[in-house]
Design a protein around this motif. Structure first.
Motif, PDB file in Angstrom:
ATOM      1  N   SER A  96      30.437  41.508  42.478  1.00  0.00           N
ATOM      2  CA  SER A  96      30.328  42.667  43.360  1.00  0.00           C
ATOM      3  C   SER A  96      31.283  43.784  42.962  1.00  0.00           C
ATOM      4  N   GLY A  97      31.811  43.708  41.743  1.00  0.00           N
ATOM      5  CA  GLY A  97      32.768  44.699  41.275  1.00  0.00           C
ATOM      6  C   GLY A  97      32.141  46.038  40.915  1.00  0.00           C
ATOM      7  N   MET A 104      29.556  43.971  38.108  1.00  0.00           N
ATOM      8  CA  MET A 104      28.093  43.950  38.148  1.00  0.00           C
ATOM      9  C   MET A 104      27.522  44.819  39.267  1.00  0.00           C
ATOM     10  N   GLY A 105      28.339  45.161  40.252  1.00  0.00           N
ATOM     11  CA  GLY A 105      27.903  46.071  41.298  1.00  0.00           C
ATOM     12  C   GLY A 105      26.932  45.487  42.302  1.00  0.00           C
ATOM     13  N   MET A 106      26.879  44.172  42.430  1.00  0.00           N
ATOM     14  CA  MET A 106      25.934  43.555  43.356  1.00  0.00           C
ATOM     15  C   MET A 106      26.389  43.755  44.806  1.00  0.00           C
ATOM     16  N   PRO A 107      25.441  43.854  45.737  1.00  0.00           N
ATOM     17  CA  PRO A 107      25.800  44.037  47.144  1.00  0.00           C
ATOM     18  C   PRO A 107      26.528  42.821  47.709  1.00  0.00           C
ATOM     19  N   LYS A 108      27.325  43.082  48.735  1.00  0.00           N
ATOM     20  CA  LYS A 108      28.116  42.029  49.363  1.00  0.00           C
ATOM     21  C   LYS A 108      27.221  40.948  49.970  1.00  0.00           C
ATOM     22  N   ALA A 109      26.059  41.338  50.491  1.00  0.00           N
ATOM     23  CA  ALA A 109      25.164  40.364  51.114  1.00  0.00           C
ATOM     24  C   ALA A 109      24.721  39.292  50.127  1.00  0.00           C
ATOM     25  N   LEU A 110      24.654  39.644  48.845  1.00  0.00           N
ATOM     26  CA  LEU A 110      24.288  38.664  47.823  1.00  0.00           C
ATOM     27  C   LEU A 110      25.519  37.887  47.353  1.00  0.00           C
ATOM     28  N   ALA A 362      26.560  35.721  58.758  1.00  0.00           N
ATOM     29  CA  ALA A 362      27.326  36.155  57.585  1.00  0.00           C
ATOM     30  C   ALA A 362      26.546  37.184  56.778  1.00  0.00           C
ATOM     31  N   THR A 363      25.244  36.989  56.635  1.00  0.00           N
ATOM     32  CA  THR A 363      24.414  37.940  55.912  1.00  0.00           C
ATOM     33  C   THR A 363      24.389  39.284  56.631  1.00  0.00           C
ATOM     34  N   TRP A 364      24.343  39.235  57.943  1.00  0.00           N
ATOM     35  CA  TRP A 364      24.354  40.455  58.764  1.00  0.00           C
ATOM     36  C   TRP A 364      25.646  41.242  58.558  1.00  0.00           C
ATOM     37  N   VAL A 365      26.783  40.569  58.659  1.00  0.00           N
ATOM     38  CA  VAL A 365      28.064  41.252  58.494  1.00  0.00           C
ATOM     39  C   VAL A 365      28.173  41.846  57.088  1.00  0.00           C
ATOM     40  N   ALA A 366      27.769  41.078  56.089  1.00  0.00           N
ATOM     41  CA  ALA A 366      27.824  41.574  54.713  1.00  0.00           C
ATOM     42  C   ALA A 366      26.918  42.783  54.527  1.00  0.00           C
ATOM     43  N   ALA A 367      25.729  42.742  55.122  1.00  0.00           N
ATOM     44  CA  ALA A 367      24.805  43.875  55.021  1.00  0.00           C
ATOM     45  C   ALA A 367      25.374  45.108  55.705  1.00  0.00           C
ATOM     46  N   LEU A 368      26.067  44.935  56.824  1.00  0.00           N
ATOM     47  CA  LEU A 368      26.726  46.053  57.486  1.00  0.00           C
ATOM     48  C   LEU A 368      27.786  46.665  56.583  1.00  0.00           C
ATOM     49  N   LEU A 369      28.544  45.823  55.888  1.00  0.00           N
ATOM     50  CA  LEU A 369      29.543  46.321  54.944  1.00  0.00           C
ATOM     51  C   LEU A 369      28.880  47.099  53.813  1.00  0.00           C
TER      52      LEU A 369
END
Length: 579
Positions: A96-97, A104-110, A362-369
């Motif tokens: 997620s960097g 790799m820039g991947m979203p936090k939800a992943l 957890a997926t919800w919180v990560a998606a909000l971030l």
């Protein structure tokens, strides 16, 4: 005898059916060229292979050998080195960097899904890349460009690792009384002196350098927490080419002998005129470090969920295999699998209903971030900030409860090392303690996240939840809307009380809100079920588990509300002599 298989189906269900994040990714300019469904599924599958094949089978070996300090060097279980190299080769340490510096820039939800897998495989091992990721978050937000260009590429690549150094022997949660000092050098750097304890991954040889983020006080620092600054202190100072050269004044005094996560090197670090660099503004170090700590608190939730998922999988397998007693009287000479016993079903459904709601949460919180980061969405940022203490406290409390419950399914075998259940209990226990104890999380939630804005963010969220369920009702919607409305009304009444009373009720209140939100998570699961996409057994399993949650777990909120409504003003007169 303790195995693990990544729950990829449920992870994909949460990403693409419950929260429909593939649609969000494709509509976001920063993400649309980086990630889609196929890429996300490939990432989950490859991460699963590493966790299932290279880490999970050896977690008992890691526990028994542990981290060992000999002649000032910390050695780790041998398989950690090979597994860590696999992470580096796959780019997992920079998942997620920021792509500008090699991430790799991947979203936090992943990336949170990968965090969960690593924690299921071995919490102790997961801490090494996890601390590095947190350090990178602090640097990307607060370091100057030169620091970023020098350190982030090596941290994202996994060649170097990171830590955070907060706690001192005399100063646990009260960081304002720390003694570690920082004095300026003529070249703009600083000399760091002091000692820090409980430093996770503080010394090891998985990487060629370790980058410590250290809280210390400048000579002119104001008193208390407002006088804390943040410094980057490398294990090895760098030469003119940016490569590790001379050993810095950072040494390990000892490593802790712990109840669990024995493969994690928990160190006492001594800083003796160590060369360091200021990160962010002077005296603003605590806010900089909280950037990293909030990241780590979300990772704590992954530890609770990861351990609980592995515990559940093994308890389920044991329940199906273990022959014990007779459920019916058709054949009194033949024992049957214990999974047919109502009490075993009770224990497994308790774990399953919390785990699956926890994954959705957890997926919800990560998606909000992600939406806060990529869209600058203020509402998403506020809600992520509100929910972070729940992710840390409730998910780790429930993770520990799940592991103990799963151990109970095993009976006597759960108490025997070779079955692996007692290790899960020991390993996950720390998640309730570090990164701010769960009691501190509850107080933060009650006082700073709810009372501070008169429950504006929480009440707005509850209003949106009730509106959503009213627009698309299910059989459980009426009950959940009623409970959410009770909570909203309770908030308005509760906030009339003094802060000391609120603090005393904080743990119960966080639990109350968590159960309500987990009910909403089950609503989201049920709404997402589609006969054209999901198998009959998947739909039936989700439905049975949701029904269990609403019939046997959600009603706990009634007792909590009743308890919180009781007069506790007598606590104002309680002193230490009463104990």
């Amino acid at each position: 005898m303790n195995s693990y298989q990544a729950p990829i189906n449920d992870m994909s269900f949460n990403l693409f059916d419950v929260w429909k994040l593939d649609q969000y990714w494709q509509n976001n300019r920063q993400l649309q060229d980086l990630i889609d469904i196929d890429t996300a599924k490939a990432i989950l599958e490859e991460a699963a292979k590493i966790c299932e094949q290279q880490i999970a089978p050896f977690f008992r070996d890691a526990d028994e050998r542990g981290a060992q300090l000999v002649d000032g060097k910390v050695s780790l279980p041998k398989h950690y080195h090979a597994a860590y190299q696999s992470l580096i080769e796959g780019g997992w340490t920079g998942l997620s960097g920021d792509p500008e510096f090699g991430g790799m820039g991947m979203p936090k939800a992943l990336s949170m899904m990968v965090d969960e897998m690593l924690c299921s495989a071995d919490i102790a091992f997961s801490l090494y890349p996890g601390l590095t990721a947190g350090a990178c978050v602090a640097l990307i937000q607060h370091a100057d460009q030169a620091i970023k260009e020098t350190y982030l590429p090596k941290l994202y690549s996994g060649e170097w690792s990171g830590t955070m150094c907060l706690t001192e022997a005399h100063a646990g949660s009260d960081l304002g009384i720390m003694r570690t000092s920082a004095k300026p050098n003529e070249d703009g750097s600083y000399r760091i002196n002091g000692s820090k304890i409980f430093i996770t991954a503080g010394e090891h040889e998985l990487t060629s350098n370790i980058i410590h983020l250290v809280l210390a006080k400048l000579p002119d620092a104001p008193a208390g927490s407002r006088g804390i600054s943040l410094f980057l202190v490398p294990k090895y100072n760098l030469d003119s080419n940016g490569e590790p050269a001379q050993r810095n004044g950072v040494t390990v005094g000892s490593i802790e002998h712990k109840m669990g996560i024995n493969g994690s090197a928990t160190c006492i670090l001594n800083f003796d005129n160590a060369h360091g660099f200021l990160i962010g503004e002077p005296h603003r170090g605590l806010s900089c470090m909280f950037t990293m700590m909030n990241y780590e608190r979300l990772s704590m939730g992954s530890q609770g969920l990861g351990a609980a998922e592995r515990a559940y999988q093994n308890a389920l397998a044991y329940g199906k295999d273990r022959l014990q007693g007779r459920i019916s009287e058709q054949n009194l000479n033949k024992a049957e699998s214990i999974i047919g016993h109502p009490d075993v079903q009770r224990m497994l459904l308790n774990i399953k209903s919390i785990n699956e709601a926890g994954r959705t949460f957890a997926t919800w919180v990560a998606a909000l971030l992600d939406k806060s980061k990529y869209d600058n969405c203020v509402v998403s940022g506020q809600r992520a900030n509100l929910l972070t203490p729940i992710a840390k406290a409730f998910m780790t409390d429930q993770g520990f409860i799940a592991c103990v419950t799963a151990q109970q399914v095993f009976g006597g075998h759960g108490y025997v090392k070779e079955w692996g259940m007692e290790q899960l209990v020991r390993d996950v226990r720390i998640a309730q303690i570090y990164e701010g104890t769960n009691g501190i999380q509850a107080a933060d939630f009650m006082l700073r996240k709810v009372a501070a804005d008169h429950a504006a963010v929480l009440n707005s969220l509850l209003d949106d939840i009730c509106r959503e369920m009213s627009n698309k009702p299910l059989a459980i919607s009426i009950e959940l809307i009623d409970i959410a409305t009770q909570l909203r009304n309770f908030n308005n009444q509760m906030l009339k009380q003094h802060n000391s009373v609120l603090a005393g009720a904080a743990c119960d209140y966080l639990e109350l809100v968590s159960y309500v939100l987990y009910g909403y998570m089950w609503y989201k699961n049920l709404v997402a079920l589609d006969e054209s996409k999901h198998s009959t057994i998947f739909i039936e399993s989700k439905t049975v588990t949701a029904n269990w949650y609403f019939s046997r777990i959600l009603p706990k909120v009634n007792g909590i509300i009743s308890s919180l409504n009781k007069d506790s003003s007598f606590m104002a007169n309680v002193t230490s002599e009463h104990f």
